[in-house]
Design a protein around this motif. Structure first.
Motif, PDB file in Angstrom:
ATOM      1  N   SER A  49       0.846  -1.196   0.000  1.00  0.00           N
ATOM      2  CA  SER A  49       0.000   0.000   0.000  1.00  0.00           C
ATOM      3  C   SER A  49       0.876   1.238   0.000  1.00  0.00           C
ATOM      4  O   SER A  49       1.993   1.224   0.517  1.00  0.00           O
ATOM      5  N   ALA A  50       0.348   2.307  -0.562  1.00  0.00           N
ATOM      6  CA  ALA A  50       1.084   3.575  -0.587  1.00  0.00           C
ATOM      7  C   ALA A  50       1.336   4.102   0.825  1.00  0.00           C
ATOM      8  O   ALA A  50       2.447   4.569   1.127  1.00  0.00           O
ATOM      9  N   PRO A  51       0.350   4.068   1.738  1.00  0.00           N
ATOM     10  CA  PRO A  51       0.617   4.555   3.098  1.00  0.00           C
ATOM     11  C   PRO A  51       1.742   3.785   3.799  1.00  0.00           C
ATOM     12  O   PRO A  51       2.544   4.378   4.533  1.00  0.00           O
ATOM     13  N   TYR A  52       1.791   2.473   3.568  1.00  0.00           N
ATOM     14  CA  TYR A  52       2.867   1.683   4.183  1.00  0.00           C
ATOM     15  C   TYR A  52       4.226   2.109   3.637  1.00  0.00           C
ATOM     16  O   TYR A  52       5.200   2.274   4.393  1.00  0.00           O
ATOM     17  N   ALA A  53       4.325   2.293   2.314  1.00  0.00           N
ATOM     18  CA  ALA A  53       5.582   2.736   1.716  1.00  0.00           C
ATOM     19  C   ALA A  53       5.984   4.111   2.246  1.00  0.00           C
ATOM     20  O   ALA A  53       7.155   4.362   2.546  1.00  0.00           O
TER      21      ALA A  53
END
Length: 419
Positions: free
Chosen positions: A8-12
């Protein structure tokens, strides 16, 4: 990996926020795509330009303009000693003494020069072992080298190939080949990392096997320098060469590097081709015949230091010093692991052919596409993701830790998933 990392983008973004090296990305210029920085995964072909390069070049231009020949002695970075600017940083990367490393010429020129010292074929010992599918320059260098000695490349050069159906070399097969040809073997010359597959070879084991067979061991480290920390002296490697324009960000055609083990560098009688920059500094300006080599790898120097072909490398290595090679390697392992984890979470039309073992790879994953590889590569470029395509069917991704982020990696995965 024990469990997949979150796709996911938030995790990255969370990974980037926790990255102590994230700010180094701001010290580089990026190609632009629709008014924004491109995502750059091509540092294994050509590194980015450090923002400090312009000022560094301007300084040398100013000193040349104001001092002319006196710049050799009075420039801010005196040109007479310019090659010494790199010794400390490169010796740390390569795992050797400062005397064992130098910067000069370019990669294949250095390879040709050093082979004149280490390849001296006799009637019994004349064969060279290399990996099949090595970078073409290495293949051309060895082909023409053995021809210069009046030998047939098909007989003198032994290429080690992967097992049928495999894309990677087994260390056991390399060692067995060395042992099999021990009586006729003069030299083992391999790439530290195979440019196509991204496989990092077991240099200590290969070197030990070559020495046990009575042969020299040397390496082309073009895809290793600035990528994986090494211990060349401890591993007893005889010599190595590399370029400076990939992970080291030295700019197109930047000066290359040379390592020579001290047992040869400190032996003034060891054969070599010479030029006046390799002569002992205390007698260089006497302008007398009779070559007296400088101590260490510098004794293979040929010509005056190429200041304007080294200045970008000097600027880049200052950034490496600030970041720290061990910290960069640690981030590189995490970046590549994240990319690998993402690719394995969805049924994607590719196979990762780079070794799964993190210790057998650097900042590169090679993705083999049985179909549509070129079309997928073109799609990436259209999306502002710069990577490269190599026949047959491989897209190479090099998330260099100095200027690549976890968000960059996730963005690549997102585009590929939606292809």
């Amino acid at each position: 990996m024990t469990q997949p990392l979150e796709a996911s983008a938030p995790y990255a973004e969370q990974m980037d926020a926790a990255d102590p090296l994230a700010s180094f990305k701001n010290q580089f210029h990026f190609p632009q795509h629709q008014g924004k920085d491109s995502i750059y995964f091509c540092g294994n072909s050509l590194g980015l330009q450090a923002k400090s390069v312009s000022a560094a070049v301007a300084q040398e231009l100013e000193d040349w303009r104001n001092m002319a020949v006196e710049g050799y002695f009075r420039a801010r970075n005196p040109w007479l000693y310019y090659q010494y600017n790199f010794s400390k940083t490169l010796s740390g990367m390569m795992g050797c003494s400062e005397d064992e490393v130098t910067v000069m010429n370019t990669l294949t020129v250095n390879l040709h020069l050093i082979l004149q010292s280490f390849y001296r074929p006799g009637k019994e010992r004349f064969r060279i072992i290399m990996e099949a599918g090595a970078f073409p320059s290495d293949q051309y260098a060895l082909e023409t080298l053995v021809k210069l000695h009046g030998l047939d490349p098909d007989n003198a050069i032994i290429e080690i190939k992967p097992r049928p159906g495999a894309k990677l070399l087994e260390t056991a097969d390399i060692l067995e080949t060395i042992h099999t040809h021990r009586d006729s073997l003069a030299l083992v010359l391999m790439g530290g990392i195979n440019y196509y597959t991204g496989q990092f070879y077991d240099l200590p084991a290969i070197t030990a096997a070559a020495h046990a067979a009575g042969a020299y061991a040397g390496y082309d480290l073009a895809h290793v320098a600035g990528n994986i920390p090494l211990r060349l002296h401890e591993w007893d490697v005889d010599f190595a060469v590399w370029c400076s324009y990939k992970y080291l960000n030295g700019g197109p055609g930047a000066a290359g590097g040379l390592y020579v083990h001290e047992r040869f560098g400190n032996d003034a009688s060891f054969p070599r081709l010479a030029g006046w920059w390799g002569n002992d500094e205390s007698t260089r300006f006497k302008m007398e015949k009779g070559f007296i080599p400088r101590k260490g790898a510098a004794g293979w120097q040929i010509s005056t230091a190429q200041v304007f072909n080294m200045v970008a490398l000097k600027a880049s290595l200052e950034i490496f010093d600030a970041a720290g090679m061990e910290r960069l390697r640690e981030k590189s392992l995490r970046l590549t692991a994240y990319l690998e984890s993402l690719l394995k979470q969805s049924p994607l039309p590719c196979e990762i052919i780079t070794p799964a073992d993190p210790q057998q790879r650097g900042a590169q994953l090679s993705l083999f596409f049985p179909e549509n590889g070129k079309a997928i590569h073109a799609k990436m470029m259209e999306q502002g993701i710069i990577c490269d395509y190599r026949e047959p069917g491989v897209i190479r991704l090099a998330p260099a830790p100095l200027y690549c982020s976890f968000t960059d990696v996730y963005r690549f995965y997102e585009v590929l998933r939606n292809f």
